[in-house]
Each structure stands twice: as C-alpha cells, then as structure tokens.
Design an enzyme around this catalytic site. Structure first.
Site, PDB file in Angstrom:
ATOM      1  N   LYS A 186       0.877  -1.186   0.000  1.00 50.69           N
ATOM      2  CA  LYS A 186       0.000   0.000   0.000  1.00 50.69           C
ATOM      3  C   LYS A 186       0.906   1.226   0.000  1.00 50.69           C
ATOM      4  CE  LYS A 186      -2.126   3.056   1.923  1.00 50.69           C
ATOM      5  NZ  LYS A 186      -1.978   4.472   1.493  1.00 50.69           N
ATOM      6  N   GLY A 239       6.184   5.282   8.606  1.00 53.18           N
ATOM      7  CA  GLY A 239       5.269   6.424   8.603  1.00 53.18           C
ATOM      8  C   GLY A 239       5.220   7.069   9.970  1.00 53.18           C
ATOM      9  N   SER A 240       4.089   7.690  10.255  1.00 54.39           N
ATOM     10  CA  SER A 240       3.984   8.476  11.485  1.00 54.39           C
ATOM     11  C   SER A 240       3.679   7.605  12.705  1.00 54.39           C
ATOM     12  CB  SER A 240       2.870   9.512  11.329  1.00 54.39           C
ATOM     13  OG  SER A 240       1.627   8.853  11.190  1.00 54.39           O
ATOM     14  N   THR A 243      -0.098   6.751  13.063  1.00 55.15           N
ATOM     15  CA  THR A 243      -0.556   5.603  12.264  1.00 55.15           C
ATOM     16  C   THR A 243       0.003   4.305  12.844  1.00 55.15           C
ATOM     17  OG1 THR A 243      -0.687   7.001  10.320  1.00 55.15           O
ATOM     18  CG2 THR A 243      -0.661   4.644   9.933  1.00 55.15           C
ATOM     19  N   GLY A 244       1.253   4.336  13.277  1.00 55.58           N
ATOM     20  CA  GLY A 244       1.858   3.141  13.879  1.00 55.58           C
ATOM     21  C   GLY A 244       1.030   2.616  15.045  1.00 55.58           C
ATOM     22  N   GLU A 262       8.517   1.582  11.532  1.00 56.50           N
ATOM     23  CA  GLU A 262       9.605   2.580  11.480  1.00 56.50           C
ATOM     24  C   GLU A 262       8.917   3.934  11.495  1.00 56.50           C
ATOM     25  OE1 GLU A 262      11.416   5.319  10.478  1.00 56.50           O
ATOM     26  OE2 GLU A 262      12.394   4.574   8.656  1.00 56.50           O
ATOM     27  N   CYS A 297      13.136  10.632   7.296  1.00 55.46           N
ATOM     28  CA  CYS A 297      12.902  10.163   8.671  1.00 55.46           C
ATOM     29  C   CYS A 297      14.150  10.330   9.536  1.00 55.46           C
ATOM     30  CB  CYS A 297      12.367   8.736   8.693  1.00 55.46           C
ATOM     31  SG  CYS A 297      13.281   7.605   7.672  1.00 55.46           S
ATOM     32  N   GLU A 396       8.276  15.684  15.719  1.00 54.91           N
ATOM     33  CA  GLU A 396       8.818  15.619  14.360  1.00 54.91           C
ATOM     34  C   GLU A 396       8.012  16.553  13.449  1.00 54.91           C
ATOM     35  OE1 GLU A 396       8.203  11.943  12.116  1.00 54.91           O
ATOM     36  OE2 GLU A 396      10.257  12.117  11.378  1.00 54.91           O
TER      37      GLU A 396
HETATM   38  P1  ADP Z   1       3.260  10.436   6.909  1.00 55.21           P
HETATM   39  O1  ADP Z   1       3.334  11.481   7.969  1.00 55.21           O
HETATM   40  O2  ADP Z   1       4.559   9.920   6.433  1.00 55.21           O
HETATM   41  O3  ADP Z   1       2.259  10.745   5.839  1.00 55.21           O
HETATM   42  P2  ADP Z   1       1.361   8.464   7.663  1.00 55.21           P
HETATM   43  O4  ADP Z   1       1.485   7.539   8.802  1.00 55.21           O
HETATM   44  O5  ADP Z   1       0.182   9.380   7.629  1.00 55.21           O
HETATM   45  O6  ADP Z   1       2.714   9.222   7.688  1.00 55.21           O
HETATM   46  O7  ADP Z   1       1.395   7.722   6.286  1.00 55.21           O
HETATM   47  C1  ADP Z   1       2.236   6.632   5.995  1.00 55.21           C
HETATM   48  C2  ADP Z   1       1.448   5.553   5.296  1.00 55.21           C
HETATM   49  O8  ADP Z   1       0.439   5.087   6.187  1.00 55.21           O
HETATM   50  C3  ADP Z   1       0.702   6.037   4.046  1.00 55.21           C
HETATM   51  O9  ADP Z   1       0.745   5.002   3.069  1.00 55.21           O
HETATM   52  C4  ADP Z   1      -0.696   6.236   4.550  1.00 55.21           C
HETATM   53  O10 ADP Z   1      -1.671   6.119   3.542  1.00 55.21           O
HETATM   54  C5  ADP Z   1      -0.813   5.105   5.545  1.00 55.21           C
HETATM   55  N1  ADP Z   1      -1.863   5.304   6.566  1.00 55.21           N
HETATM   56  C6  ADP Z   1      -2.299   6.466   7.100  1.00 55.21           C
HETATM   57  N2  ADP Z   1      -3.274   6.232   7.990  1.00 55.21           N
HETATM   58  C7  ADP Z   1      -3.482   4.901   8.030  1.00 55.21           C
HETATM   59  C8  ADP Z   1      -4.349   4.025   8.754  1.00 55.21           C
HETATM   60  N3  ADP Z   1      -5.234   4.481   9.634  1.00 55.21           N
HETATM   61  N4  ADP Z   1      -4.253   2.696   8.535  1.00 55.21           N
HETATM   62  C9  ADP Z   1      -3.337   2.196   7.665  1.00 55.21           C
HETATM   63  N5  ADP Z   1      -2.512   2.962   6.946  1.00 55.21           N
HETATM   64  C10 ADP Z   1      -2.563   4.298   7.112  1.00 55.21           C
END
Ligand code: ADP
Length: 492
Positions: A186, A239-240, A243-244, A262, A297, A396
């Site tokens: 994804k 990612g963030s 979301t993690g 990560e 990152c 961050e």
């Molecule tokens: P960034 O700040 O790098 O955008 P995110 O965590 O928002 O960090 O995004 C990183 C990835 O996680 C992207 O592919 C985003 O679509 C996906 N993402 C964001 N929210 C969710 C969620 N609730 N469940 C699964 N994947 C998500």
C-alpha cells in the site's frame, strides 16, 4: 545527467493509476485525483482500493504463497528474477525518478540516487542473500537431531510513506520476496506512481502473478483494510507514530499479525567545538535537515552546538542555508524541492508559529516560498533558542525546519541529545576518538553518524529505538522480519 531528458520525461502525460491484483491492472472501488506538489495541478488519477479490493489482493497473495509458485521456487530461480528486476530498475532509472518526483516533490538530483539507484541496489543485495542464508543444526545430545529451518512467513502487508517511495518500498519488498513471501503493498496516496511502475517492472522481470500486489488509496480506507486483513501474516510499515499506534490496534483487533514499525524521529546532530572541520559540519548540518525539504525520517532536525562556537556556527550555517536553491524539484540545480502536500506545508508553518510563540528565534526562513507557482514550497528555516520543553524540540516536523540549542559540555550534550521520545538517528562531530565512541554508546538511536550525516547504505541496519519503532530495515538483519523459525526435533 541531462536536463533536457528530464524535461522531456516530465512533459509526458501520466496514465491513471490502477490496482495490481493477481497480475492484472484493475479499477478500484473509487478513484481520486493526484495533485503535483510542483505546481498544485492535477497530474492524473489513482484508483482507491476499498475493503473488497484489498481482500481480493490478500486472497491472491495467499493463494500464490500456498501453491508455491514463488515460495517453493528454487533459490537460484528467485534470485535470477530479482536480479532481472534490479536490472530493469537501472534501465528505467531516469523515468522512475522523474515519475516519482512528479507526485512526491523530492529534488531530482537526490531522487536519481536515493530512489531507483538505491532500490536497484537493494534488490541486488537481497537477491544475493537468497542462496546465502542457511538453517542451523542445534548442539543436541547424540540421540537426537535438532534442525532449525527458516521459513517465509506467508503474506506480507507493506504500508509505505511518500518521502522515498522506491527506496523505502524496496527495503520492504526486496527482502520479503527474497525469502519467498507474497506481498501486498500500500503506497502513500501522494507517492504511488513510481511504485506502480516498479510493480509493472516486477511482472516483466518474472515475479509470478499474485506474488506482488499493489493496492493504492487512502490510509484510513485502503491501509486500514490491509492492516485488518486476516490473510496478512506480517505487517511492515514506515510512517507516522499516530498511524503506527493504529496499526498495533488493528493487529490486536484482527489476527495478531506481527507489526514492524519505522516511525520517524527528532534526531540530534551534535557539534563539538573540536570538530575536525566546522565549515564542513555546517554544510552537512544544512543538508541533514533541508534535503528533500526535511521530509526524511533520519533528518538531523535538532542541532546541538557547543556554546563556545554556537554563534559563529549558526552564522555560517545560515549563510549556507540562504544559498540553497529552493524550487522546482525537476530542475537539476534544485537543492530543496517541494513539500509533498498543502496539508504538510501548513503543518510546517504551524510548527514555526508555535516555536516563535514559545521563545525561539527565527534566524532564516519561516515562510512559504514561490507561492506564485501554485506549488508547495517552504524556505529552509533555522530556529535558535529551542528548549526541550518546546514543541519544536519534541515533535517531528517532517519539513525544512531546524531547531537549534547550545550545550556547555559533553554531559549536557548527551542529556540534550537523549531528551526525546524518539531514537532513530544522530550525528556527532568531534576530533576526539574517545568522545566519539562515548557519544555513540551514550546516544539512544538506531544509527549514530560520526563526522558525517546520512548515507548509511543497505549493508547496515536502520532500526529505531524508543518511539521510533522496532525491527530493522536493510542489512541481513531485515530478513528476520520476513522469516519464521521452525524446529525439527528428530529422534535418531
Ligand atoms: P506520513 O506522515 O509519512 O504521511 P502516515 O502515517 O500518515 O505518515 O502515512 C504513511 C502511510 O500510512 C501512508 O501510506 C498512509 O496512507 C498510511 N496510513 C495512514 N493512515 C493509516 C491508517 N489508519 N491505517 C493504515 N494505513 C494508514
């Protein structure tokens, strides 16, 4: 590299993005526009995978894994396919880099190296690992035999961000495929194009249908469905932190899939007065935070400078920073490209506003740039007088904003460096070998750079500590995420 070639590739229309399921390019439940951060205009559209699309992709990955079309292929055959993929990435490197820059905004000079260049190297590295990873024989009593097999985990879900889609994508996809797993990827909604092209190249290289599927779409729909999917055995993510946290909840709500996260950082870059070359350190400190408009990152986003050289160092850093070319990321001379989205740009400016309210002082930058282009640009920003209780010290930004603080001595430097919930990367600049080693030992981070910043290649792990995550990307250690141990205990 030839600017004319880049311009020609950048002028080509971009086909609508589709989903890749079972080797076929298909529509999703919906579709959304892709905006270019370069000028704010619509580039193309992208399919949005709904829960049913994601379920089909996962079922396809599971079926491919179970029937062994990839998972039970001879290692040498898998290796040949991944080498072919690496060669195809090299062959299409400029096209991949340009396409990626058009939706994510990274400056092309860096994207060429950090995106296809790095991805090809990563596929080669793990292709080579395939026939070099052995099982073990346990030191048992003579009447038994204990064999430890390393098996693929099954279906790997990979959710990746927008800052370096090919590089980070390859860090997950290459070791997962190398070990015989199937993958459902994804990409980020604002950086899917180059990964869709990579998937097409994977098919061309001979990765069998169903082994590598791609579902594009919003995180809260497509990503959530993938993270909840019962077919996914292991979920890998960059990612963030927000979301993690959600991914761990989805795992708990579904099948307890293992999650490797990560999650970014707030990495300290520590400059001692005895650094071998303070001018070189100032230049490196600028690139450590401002390349890719700070959307890195491991960015060195907290600069800690020994008080005796603080003012002179900041002055030199400001001079270097003001000379950095901000602008169209498709121009070879650009050093600071576009911010990925308007949402991110507004968040960056919000951090600056909060920092000044809390007592920080803007030395340079702090404002949106090149607004007349319609694109999302920000002047590289240096804020001094940032203290551990300030938001800019703790959180961050993921933008071109550097927080600077002075320290009196090594003990204070270490205390300030570790005053963070994150632990991803760090830098130390000193001429003293002993101090360098003491700092490497003392700083809690996955990677500590000494007298340099960044550039740690695929041979070494990147593994965050504290709230920067768990599990390693890169190096042979990454293979642990994509394999399970199985014991055969045999009575002789
Ligand atoms: P960034 O700040 O790098 O955008 P995110 O965590 O928002 O960090 O995004 C990183 C990835 O996680 C992207 O592919 C985003 O679509 C996906 N993402 C964001 N929210 C969710 C969620 N609730 N469940 C699964 N994947 C998500």
């Amino acid at each position: 590299m030839d600017q004319a070639l880049i311009d020609r590739l950048a002028a080509a229309p971009v086909a609508a993005g589709r989903l890749l399921i079972e080797g076929e390019w298909v529509e999703g439940a919906g579709e959304s526009p892709v905006l270019s951060p370069i000028d704010g205009r619509q580039l193309t559209t992208l399919a949005s995978a709904g829960p049913e699309d994601v379920a089909r992709a996962c079922a396809s990955a599971r079926a491919a894994f179970e029937d062994g079309r990839w998972s039970r292929l001879a290692p040498s055959a898998r290796k040949a396919v991944l080498h072919r993929l690496a060669d195809l990435i090299d062959k299409h490197a400029v096209e991949l880099a340009v396409l990626g820059v058009r939706d994510n905004g990274t400056e092309i000079s860096m994207a060429l190296k950090a995106e296809p260049g790095s991805a090809a190297g990563t596929f080669r590295y793990y292709a080579e690992a395939i026939d070099k990873v052995y099982g073990e024989v346990a030191p048992t009593a003579p009447n038994v035999l204990g064999l430890i097999h390393r098996e693929p985990v099954g279906v790997v879900g990979a959710i990746v961000p927008w800052n370096f889609p090919l590089m980070i994508g390859a860090w997950k996809i290459a070791p997962a495929l190398a070990m015989g797993n199937s993958v459902v990827l994804k990409p980020a909604e604002t950086a899917s194009l180059s990964l869709l092209r990579l998937a097409a190249l994977a098919l061309e290289a001979g990765v069998p249908p169903g082994v590598f599927n791609v579902v594009t779409g919003p995180g809260r729909v497509t990503g959530e469905a993938l993270a909840l999917a019962p077919e996914v055995d292991v979920l890998v993510f960059t990612g963030s932190g927000a979301t993690g946290r959600r991914l761990l909840q989805y795992s708990a709500q579904s099948n307890l899939k293992r999650c490797y996260l990560e999650l970014g950082g707030k990495s300290p870059n520590v400059v001692f007065a005895d650094a071998p070359d303070l001018s070189a350190a100032a230049k490196a400190a600028a690139t450590a935070i401002f390349r890719n408009a700070g959307q890195v990152c491991v960015a060195g986003s907290r600069l800690l400078v020994e008080a005796s050289v603080h003012d002179a160092f900041v002055a030199e850093l400001a001079t270097v920073t003001r000379k950095m070319a901000v602008g169209n990321p498709l121009r070879l001379e650009t050093q600071v490209g576009a911010v990925n989205s308007l949402v991110q740009l507004e968040a960056n400016l919000g951090f600056v506003a909060d920092a000044t309210r809390e007592g920080g002082e803007i030395v340079t930058g702090g404002t949106r740039a090149l607004q007349e282009t319609g694109g999302y640009y920000m002047d590289p920003t240096i804020v001094t007088g940032v203290r551990p209780e300030h938001r800019l010290y703790r959180e961050e930004v993921f933008g071109p904003v550097l927080a600077v603080a002075p320290f009196a001595d090594e003990a204070e430097a270490l205390r300030l460096a570790n005053a963070s919930d994150f632990g991803l990367a760090a830098g130390v600049w000193t001429n003293s070998l002993s101090r360098a080693h003491r700092m490497v030992r003392g700083i809690r981070a996955g990677v500590v750079h000494v007298n340099t910043y960044g550039g740690a290649d695929v041979t070494v792990p990147l593994s965050g500590v504290k709230q920067s995550g768990n599990g390693a990307d890169k190096s042979l250690h990454a293979l642990e995420k994509y394999t399970d141990l199985k014991t055969a205990w045999i009575q002789l």
